[in-house]
Design an enzyme around this catalytic site. Structure first.
Site, PDB file in Angstrom:
ATOM      1  N   ARG A 261       0.855  -1.154   0.076  1.00  0.00           N
ATOM      2  CA  ARG A 261      -0.003   0.168   0.180  1.00  0.00           C
ATOM      3  C   ARG A 261       0.724   1.203   0.087  1.00  0.00           C
ATOM      4  O   ARG A 261       2.083   1.199   0.310  1.00  0.00           O
ATOM      5  CB  ARG A 261      -1.102   0.003   1.258  1.00  0.00           C
ATOM      6  CG  ARG A 261      -2.006  -1.026   1.023  1.00  0.00           C
ATOM      7  CD  ARG A 261      -2.973  -0.930   2.287  1.00  0.00           C
ATOM      8  NE  ARG A 261      -2.438  -1.390   3.375  1.00  0.00           N
ATOM      9  CZ  ARG A 261      -1.679  -0.729   4.431  1.00  0.00           C
ATOM     10  NH1 ARG A 261      -2.049   0.424   4.420  1.00  0.00           N
ATOM     11  NH2 ARG A 261      -1.219  -1.430   5.265  1.00  0.00           N
TER      12      ARG A 261
ATOM     13  N   LYS B 213      -8.261  -2.375   2.049  1.00  0.00           N
ATOM     14  CA  LYS B 213      -7.972  -1.438   3.060  1.00  0.00           C
ATOM     15  C   LYS B 213      -8.652   0.015   2.940  1.00  0.00           C
ATOM     16  O   LYS B 213      -8.983   0.538   3.886  1.00  0.00           O
ATOM     17  CB  LYS B 213      -6.447  -1.124   3.335  1.00  0.00           C
ATOM     18  CG  LYS B 213      -5.953  -2.309   4.127  1.00  0.00           C
ATOM     19  CD  LYS B 213      -6.623  -2.571   5.303  1.00  0.00           C
ATOM     20  CE  LYS B 213      -5.522  -3.155   6.478  1.00  0.00           C
ATOM     21  NZ  LYS B 213      -5.513  -4.822   6.029  1.00  0.00           N
TER      22      LYS B 213
ATOM     23  N   HIS C 172      -9.045  -3.616  13.650  1.00  0.00           N
ATOM     24  CA  HIS C 172      -7.762  -4.434  12.697  1.00  0.00           C
ATOM     25  C   HIS C 172      -7.693  -5.419  13.586  1.00  0.00           C
ATOM     26  O   HIS C 172      -6.426  -5.463  14.068  1.00  0.00           O
ATOM     27  CB  HIS C 172      -6.745  -3.372  12.507  1.00  0.00           C
ATOM     28  CG  HIS C 172      -5.841  -3.880  11.475  1.00  0.00           C
ATOM     29  ND1 HIS C 172      -4.441  -3.688  11.652  1.00  0.00           N
ATOM     30  CD2 HIS C 172      -5.807  -4.844  10.274  1.00  0.00           C
ATOM     31  CE1 HIS C 172      -3.850  -4.207  10.643  1.00  0.00           C
ATOM     32  NE2 HIS C 172      -4.765  -4.793   9.737  1.00  0.00           N
TER      33      HIS C 172
ATOM     34  N   SER D 156       0.314  -5.046  10.365  1.00  0.00           N
ATOM     35  CA  SER D 156       0.767  -5.967   9.340  1.00  0.00           C
ATOM     36  C   SER D 156       2.018  -6.754   9.612  1.00  0.00           C
ATOM     37  O   SER D 156       2.949  -6.568  10.179  1.00  0.00           O
ATOM     38  CB  SER D 156       1.043  -5.214   8.006  1.00  0.00           C
ATOM     39  OG  SER D 156       1.399  -5.805   6.969  1.00  0.00           O
TER      40      SER D 156
ATOM     41  N   LYS E 145      -1.853 -11.918  12.779  1.00  0.00           N
ATOM     42  CA  LYS E 145      -3.223 -12.060  12.816  1.00  0.00           C
ATOM     43  C   LYS E 145      -3.822 -13.249  12.406  1.00  0.00           C
ATOM     44  O   LYS E 145      -4.458 -13.810  12.571  1.00  0.00           O
ATOM     45  CB  LYS E 145      -3.831 -10.720  12.389  1.00  0.00           C
ATOM     46  CG  LYS E 145      -3.710  -9.586  13.368  1.00  0.00           C
ATOM     47  CD  LYS E 145      -4.297  -8.226  12.486  1.00  0.00           C
ATOM     48  CE  LYS E 145      -3.958  -7.879  11.317  1.00  0.00           C
ATOM     49  NZ  LYS E 145      -2.390  -7.553  11.062  1.00  0.00           N
ATOM     50  N   THR E 146      -3.392 -13.278  10.679  1.00  0.00           N
ATOM     51  CA  THR E 146      -3.861 -14.273   9.901  1.00  0.00           C
ATOM     52  C   THR E 146      -3.402 -15.670  10.362  1.00  0.00           C
ATOM     53  O   THR E 146      -4.000 -16.736  10.387  1.00  0.00           O
ATOM     54  CB  THR E 146      -3.268 -14.004   8.389  1.00  0.00           C
ATOM     55  OG1 THR E 146      -3.940 -12.787   8.057  1.00  0.00           O
ATOM     56  CG2 THR E 146      -3.842 -15.292   7.727  1.00  0.00           C
TER      57      THR E 146
ATOM     58  N   ASP F 170      -8.537 -10.441   9.502  1.00  0.00           N
ATOM     59  CA  ASP F 170      -8.079  -9.129   9.551  1.00  0.00           C
ATOM     60  C   ASP F 170      -9.066  -8.002   9.778  1.00  0.00           C
ATOM     61  O   ASP F 170      -8.561  -7.052  10.515  1.00  0.00           O
ATOM     62  CB  ASP F 170      -7.624  -8.915   8.013  1.00  0.00           C
ATOM     63  CG  ASP F 170      -6.788  -7.949   7.967  1.00  0.00           C
ATOM     64  OD1 ASP F 170      -5.648  -8.037   8.853  1.00  0.00           O
ATOM     65  OD2 ASP F 170      -6.871  -6.672   7.226  1.00  0.00           O
TER      66      ASP F 170
ATOM     67  N   ARG G 152       1.451 -12.575  -1.320  1.00  0.00           N
ATOM     68  CA  ARG G 152       0.110 -12.790  -0.812  1.00  0.00           C
ATOM     69  C   ARG G 152      -0.628 -13.519  -1.549  1.00  0.00           C
ATOM     70  O   ARG G 152      -0.859 -13.857  -2.645  1.00  0.00           O
ATOM     71  CB  ARG G 152      -0.555 -11.467  -0.743  1.00  0.00           C
ATOM     72  CG  ARG G 152       0.187 -10.257   0.182  1.00  0.00           C
ATOM     73  CD  ARG G 152      -0.633 -10.363   1.585  1.00  0.00           C
ATOM     74  NE  ARG G 152       0.278  -9.275   2.396  1.00  0.00           N
ATOM     75  CZ  ARG G 152      -0.240  -9.008   3.538  1.00  0.00           C
ATOM     76  NH1 ARG G 152      -1.146  -9.524   4.328  1.00  0.00           N
ATOM     77  NH2 ARG G 152       0.453  -7.940   4.427  1.00  0.00           N
TER      78      ARG G 152
END
Ligand SMILES: Nc1ncnc2c1ncn2[C@@H]1O[C@H](COP(=O)(O)OP(=O)(O)OP(=O)(O)O)[C@@H](O)[C@H]1O
Ligand SMILES: O=C([O-])CC(=O)C(=O)O
Ligand SMILES: [Ca+2]
Ligand SMILES: [Mn+2]
Length: 664
Positions: free
Chosen positions: A182, A327, A346, A364, A368-369, A383, A448
């Site tokens: 991003r 996002k 988030h 990031s 989390k994932t 997420d 990703r």
């Protein structure tokens, strides 16, 4: 095994027969032509190759019967033709230039398959009012590829988008172009009378202002670009699994890659829901291949991601990184949901067999994932979530996992989710076998995989759950001084939530190449729209009300800083998380660390006790203490901007939060 005529297969009754049963064909032998033929089977019922091809694809049946034409005498509210016409009119309205008379002329279907497009599509231009000032753009047709299936999008991508390939797993490997992360510095938000007061502006805020006029300039640029193309992809989908607070989104894009990405990441409507979709609540114009004009006011690069809350629109110019759409919509939810007293987060989220829900916050690359995807628990989402009075709900319909160094052993569920339908961004593969090398960073570190949440076998569908029991704050501490796990009181939880510390892992945000200590309020400053204390107050209130316990888990370095120590082994972190879920960690023996005042357990099942206190893992104790104080100083400095804000109604809590930081 034999076909029984109902399309089912069964073993013949008389099992005495040796070998495989004879396969019976259902075609009658009577009507065959009296021409010499081999007897391998009947021939196709086509005279030409085109006819043969037309046999291959059956038109999908309308999902609700077309009343009035089929059911005689029934009142017909809307025909299939009328419905398609309305859909096209709605899309044409979305794509309309704001300065010309009408929207573009649209037809459904792939321009490359003109002969095959359904009749309704070919006729569609009759429905549009004639333009008064005819321009070239209103003379041409823009083909709309509307909510295509993954298979159709694969074909589009492979045929028309350079860098699209089928990986050996069946996933669609693709390139996001020059941007592989991003571009937060290129985000702009329209500042008008409403947003002026409502949003967080200024130092630390992700909302960089632009005016309405400039937004319209960029919008026009994007719309003109999209309309100049032969075809555009349109996705109509939903956000938020909580049916009461579902948001309808439309994404107009130029690439099959973007359409498939959003197909996977947003909630997929059923055919019935799609028929009744109506007008979207929010629209994205993704003209990412086309740059913004740097002579335009407020533009500091050729990339611009522009959000206009009043118009409910977002424009993307100059970046094809698909995460901008994901996002960008998350930012919108960070505005819309708090207005309804719903907290947007988030975070990842999963649920145990007994219904215990855990949230995983973190910036990031903090896990989390990875940690919410847990074979022993139900995945609610990886997420983006909402926490309302009803409990938690996932905002999305898919997951977006980092793939760098992905291994089948350590992350089996993510590995297995990479199959047909999954978008694999920026990975490197063998040119012949199409076997992906997940360790290869040639394109980017931020490789990703985007897959629908159903690709995780124990996904919780619908993706909602009760109020969380544990709130786990993940930090990837590149300094290696935070303990692998600490139990937090409410004030500490809020302190660390507002601080949002981590070492940014390389690549996700454009330009970052090495882990660097960073603070990002609410573990997502890049996406929040209101002042961080607004979200913090809501979190504190909800945690208090529902009795959730806060934890700080360091998924980063141990035994020294980045470059000296090493990252805490994922199996150890998983053991720590298991102990949090099971409740066993709540009953452990704790001691308090110096400086940060964190409660650390002396033992966790399956984890070497000596790593639980980071001081033990450093050979050079003096260096440890210096690094600890250095990090504490960074925390204190970062928190300065928040010391003048009251958090919630309670003055007491505000004071406690201010006191919950490091003391040195
Ligand atoms: N101890 C650990 N705990 C968690 N993740 C680890 C650990 N060690 C290595 N990793 C790796 O770190 C990465 C964590 O990335 P993950 O996709 O979970 O991030 P995320 O928090 O979901 O970020 P984003 O918001 O960008 O999607 C994975 O590649 C994982 O394999
Ligand atoms: O947005 C992205 O590119 C990936 C992501 O989830 C994040 O950075 O938090
Ligand atoms: Ca993730
Ligand atoms: Mn994220």
């Amino acid at each position: 095994m034999a076909a029984n005529g109902n399309g089912e297969f069964s073993f013949g009754k008389g099992t005495a027969r040796k070998g495989l049963a004879k396969i019976q064909t259902t075609l009658s032998q009577k009507n065959k032509n009296e021409i010499c033929h081999d007897d391998s089977g009947p021939t196709v019922r086509a005279q030409t190759i085109d006819e043969l091809h037309s046999l291959q694809r059956k038109r999908s049946a309308p999902t609700t019967p077309i009343q009035g034409t089929q059911a005689q005498g029934t009142f017909s509210p809307i025909s299939e033709e009328e419905r398609q016409k309305q859909q096209l009119q709605s899309i044409s309205a979305s794509l309309a230039s704001l300065t010309r008379e009408t929207g573009p002329r649209l037809v459904r279907g792939d321009p490359a398959r003109k002969a095959e497009t359904p009749r309704v599509a070919a006729d569609v231009h009759h429905y549009f009012t004639p333009t008064i000032s005819v321009s070239d753009s209103s003379l041409k047709f823009t083909h709309v590829l509307y909510n295509l299936s993954p298979a159709e999008l694969y074909e589009q991508a492979i045929k028309y988008e350079k860098g699209s390939f089928i990986a050996s797993s069946g996933a669609l490997a693709t390139l996001s172009g020059a941007k592989t992360g991003r571009s937060p510095r290129d985000k702009r938000v329209v500042r008008d009378e409403t947003t002026e007061d409502e949003l967080w502006w200024g130092k630390g805020s992700p909302n960089i202002e632009m005016d309405e006029h400039t937004f319209l300039v960029n919008r026009e640029r994007a719309v003109d670009y999209l309309n100049s193309l032969e075809k555009v992809f349109v996705n109509d989908q939903f956000l938020n699994w909580d049916p009461q607070h579902r948001i309808k989104v439309r994404i107009v894009s130029a690439r099959a890659y973007h359409s498939l990405f959003m197909h996977n990441m947003c909630i997929r409507p059923t055919p019935e829901e799609l028929e009744n979709f109506g007008t979207p609540d929010f629209t994205i114009y993704n003209a990412g291949q086309f740059p913004c004009n740097r002579y335009t006011h407020y533009m500091t690069s050729s990339t611009s991601i522009d959000l206009n809350l009043a118009r409910r629109e977002m424009v993307i110019l100059g970046t094809q990184y698909a995460g901008e759409m994901k996002k960008g919509l998350f930012s919108v939810m960070h505005y819309l949901m708090p207005k309804r007293q719903i907290l947007s987060l988030h975070s990842g989220c999963n649920m145990g067999k007994d219904g215990d829900v855990a949230l995983f916050f973190g910036l990031s690359g903090t896990g989390k994932t990875t940690l919410s995807t847990d074979h022993n628990r139900y995945l609610i989402g990886d997420d983006e979530h909402c926490w309302s009075d009803n409990g938690v709900s996932n905002i999305e319909g898919g997951c977006y996992a980092k793939c760098i160094d992905l291994s089948r052993e350590k992350e089996p569920d993510i590995w297995n989710a990479i199959k047909f339908g999954t978008v694999l961004e920026n990975v490197v593969f063998d040119e012949h076998t199409r076997e992906v090398d997940y360790s290869d960073k040639s394109v980017t570190e931020n490789t990703r995989a985007a897959y629908p949440i159903e690709y995780i076998p124990n996904a919780k569908l619908p993706c909602v759950g009760p109020h969380p029991k544990n709130v786990i704050l993940l930090a990837c501490d590149a300094f290696g001084v935070l303990p692998p796990v600490s139990k937090l009181n409410l004030a500490q939880t809020m302190y660390h939530f507002i601080s949002g510390y981590t070492a940014l892992v390389a690549g996700t945000e454009d330009g970052i190449k090495e882990p660097t200590a960073t603070f990002s309020a609410c573990f997502g400053a890049a996406f929040i729209m209101l002042h961080p204390t607004k979200y913090a107050a809501m979190l504190a209130e909800k945690m208090q009300k529902h009795g959730a316990t806060g934890w700080l888990v360091n998924t980063g370095w141990s035994g020294g800083s980045y470059g000296y120590g090493s990252r805490i082994k994922l199996p150890y972190t998983r053991k720590i998380i298991d102990a949090i879920h099971s409740g066993s960690l709540l009953n452990a023996t704790y001691k308090k660390t110096e400086v940060f005042g964190l409660e650390i357990p002396t033992e966790v099942e399956g984890v070497p006790s000596e790593i639980l206190d980071p001081m033990n893992t450093w050979a050079d104790k003096k260096a440890y203490k210096e690094t600890l104080l250095k990090l504490a100083g960074l925390f204190r400095k970062n928190f300065e901007t928040f010391t003048n804000y009251k958090i919630g109604k309670d003055k007491k809590l505000t004071e406690e939060i201010l006191a919950a930081g490091p003391i040195f």
